[in-house]
Design an enzyme around this catalytic site. Structure first.
Site, PDB file in Angstrom:
ATOM      1  N   GLY A  46       0.814  -1.205   0.000  1.00 63.19           N
ATOM      2  CA  GLY A  46       0.000   0.000   0.000  1.00 63.19           C
ATOM      3  C   GLY A  46       0.846   1.252   0.000  1.00 63.19           C
ATOM      4  O   GLY A  46       2.041   1.216   0.321  1.00 63.19           O
ATOM      5  N   GLY A 101       0.726   5.511   1.108  1.00 54.90           N
ATOM      6  CA  GLY A 101       0.051   6.589   1.815  1.00 54.90           C
ATOM      7  C   GLY A 101       0.706   7.919   1.502  1.00 54.90           C
ATOM      8  O   GLY A 101       1.609   8.009   0.661  1.00 54.90           O
ATOM      9  N   MET A 150       2.696   9.666   3.288  1.00 56.28           N
ATOM     10  CA  MET A 150       4.067   9.840   3.756  1.00 56.28           C
ATOM     11  C   MET A 150       4.976   8.651   3.451  1.00 56.28           C
ATOM     12  O   MET A 150       6.124   8.639   3.867  1.00 56.28           O
ATOM     13  CB  MET A 150       4.059  10.088   5.265  1.00 56.28           C
ATOM     14  CG  MET A 150       3.357  11.365   5.681  1.00 56.28           C
ATOM     15  SD  MET A 150       4.118  12.845   4.994  1.00 56.28           S
ATOM     16  CE  MET A 150       5.670  12.868   5.878  1.00 56.28           C
ATOM     17  N   ASP A 195      -5.887   7.675  17.182  1.00 56.15           N
ATOM     18  CA  ASP A 195      -6.405   7.647  15.808  1.00 56.15           C
ATOM     19  C   ASP A 195      -7.091   6.313  15.518  1.00 56.15           C
ATOM     20  O   ASP A 195      -6.867   5.703  14.473  1.00 56.15           O
ATOM     21  CB  ASP A 195      -5.281   7.904  14.805  1.00 56.15           C
ATOM     22  CG  ASP A 195      -5.802   8.371  13.445  1.00 56.15           C
ATOM     23  OD1 ASP A 195      -6.959   8.859  13.382  1.00 56.15           O
ATOM     24  OD2 ASP A 195      -5.075   8.251  12.447  1.00 56.15           O
TER      25      ASP A 195
END
Length: 395
Positions: free
Chosen positions: A31, A33, A35, A153
């Site tokens: 995957g 993202g 960053m 989170d």
């Protein structure tokens, strides 16, 4: 070429993958993202598959890079402190080069986000198992909070579900350690659809912030949307920080509705005091006989409704009364008096959430051996052998 500071071989081969991260050899990209990227890799020393999370710190100012690396180290320390079967384990890391990376447990499975976005029939049928999985999330958070770590989170994309139905909490990237001054009051870091009001306002957070987020995820499982979601982020934040409570819809007045209302209380002092207390309340709601039925096709928004046909890829892990879904009867009956003794043995290692874990293991297990194995999965590896001996002697 290889960066001498952290051993990342940056030259890609014909596969388009980096050649190596230290001794770890990437097999495929899992995957991407904002960053960085996550790779499936192999640790050749022990022939173990791992996940390598590579974060790009290039292009940052010196000040921003220092803050970035501090947050990176916080993620490593936070995840390493939280040894629990419901939390992705951290094995190794390197942060002295341009591409810091973390080596973690590889978890085959699907994010809760992906499960919630499946076709309506599959998504509706999965509700009982997904609701029950939140007890495992709370067990993992109990371990994190006991270690002085607040995740900050919790959201569906940070909850992995394996093909066997096991739960893994991921991404401690913005966690706050009790011993750390990083991300102090005044920062608003998190995901608006799931963050607690005090977090959205940049106020002090504690373990109850994670409990609010867990309740928000539970709400979404049952209603098909986060509790305070709106058309824009600004509207979401206004609803979140305003005085009006979440609209419980058809769950208002039910035991499950009471669990959601307390978990989503705007005032932290009104919420559950601990993840264990939350888990026990959720377990009681799931086990309550005679409540108005929590019918997934009635609770979900019209766009999310579908049939309640079988959902083979996500087996339910415990009973869910009143849903109209029948689970196969278990072949294991916990001997009289053994539950209290097992709870006492497990509580010595994990604390008050032991009662819920024992009840859940008893509901899921089909044999004494499986019951013991399920409970041993909730303790640290070095404690499992002793617990296994103690539990086996009781059964």
């Amino acid at each position: 070429m290889t960066d001498a500071r952290n051993g990342v071989t940056t030259m890609s081969g014909t596969s388009g993958l980096p050649a190596a991260f230290g001794r770890y050899r990437p097999l495929e990209e899992l995957g991407t993202g904002a960053m960085g990227k996550v790779y499936l890799a192999i640790d050749p020393l022990i022939d173990r598959r791992v996940a390598v999370k590579v974060i790009s710190a290039q292009g940052l100012s010196e000040e921003d890079r220092a803050a970035f690396l501090q947050r990176f180290r916080t993620e490593v320390r936070a995840a390493a402190l939280c040894a629990h079967s419901a939390i992705v384990a951290v094995y190794d890391f390197a942060d002295d080069g341009p591409m810091p990376y973390i080596v973690m447990e590889y978890v085959p499975g699907t994010t809760l986000t992906a499960l919630l976005r499946r076709p309506p029939a599959e998504r509706t049928a999965s509700v009982p198992g997904l609701v029950t999985s939140m007890i495992d999330v709370l067990a993992g958070l109990h371990a994190a909070h006991a270690a002085g770590v607040v995740h900050r989170d919790i959201k569906p994309s940070n909850i992995m579900i394996t093909p066997q139905g096991a739960v893994k909490i991921t991404d401690f990237g913005i966690a706050r350690l009790a011993s750390s001054s990083l991300t102090l009051v005044g920062d608003m870091i998190g995901t608006p659809g799931y963050m607690a009001p005090e977090q959205a306002l940049g106020q002090a957070v504690d373990h109850r912030t994670d409990l609010f987020a867990t309740a928000a995820v539970l709400f979404e499982i049952l209603h098909g949307r986060p509790p305070f979601s709106a058309g824009t982020m600004a509207e979401t934040l206004l609803r979140l920080t305003g005085p009006a409570p979440a609209d419980l819809g058809p769950l208002a007045g039910t035991m499950m509705g009471e669990v959601l209302a307390r978990g989503l209380a705007k005032d932290p002092a009104t919420r559950f005091g601990s993840a264990a207390e939350f888990a026990e309340a959720l377990d009681r709601a799931l086990a309550q006989e005679g409540n108005p039925p929590i019918d997934a096709t009635r609770v979900l928004s019209p766009a999310m409704r579908g049939s309640t046909s079988a959902f083979p890829r996500f087996p339910s892990t415990a009973g869910f009364r009143g849903t109209g879904m029948t689970l196969a009867p278990t072949a294991f009956a916990l001997p009289a008096g053994a539950q209290a003794k097992a709870t006492e043995a497990v509580a010595f290692l994990v604390g008050p959430i032991a009662k819920v874990l024992v009840q859940k293991a008893a509901a899921k297990a089909t044999s004494a051996e499986e019951f013991v194995s399920l409970l041993c999965g909730h303790v640290a590896p070095e404690e499992a052998a002793g617990l296994r001996r103690k539990l086996s002697s009781m059964l």
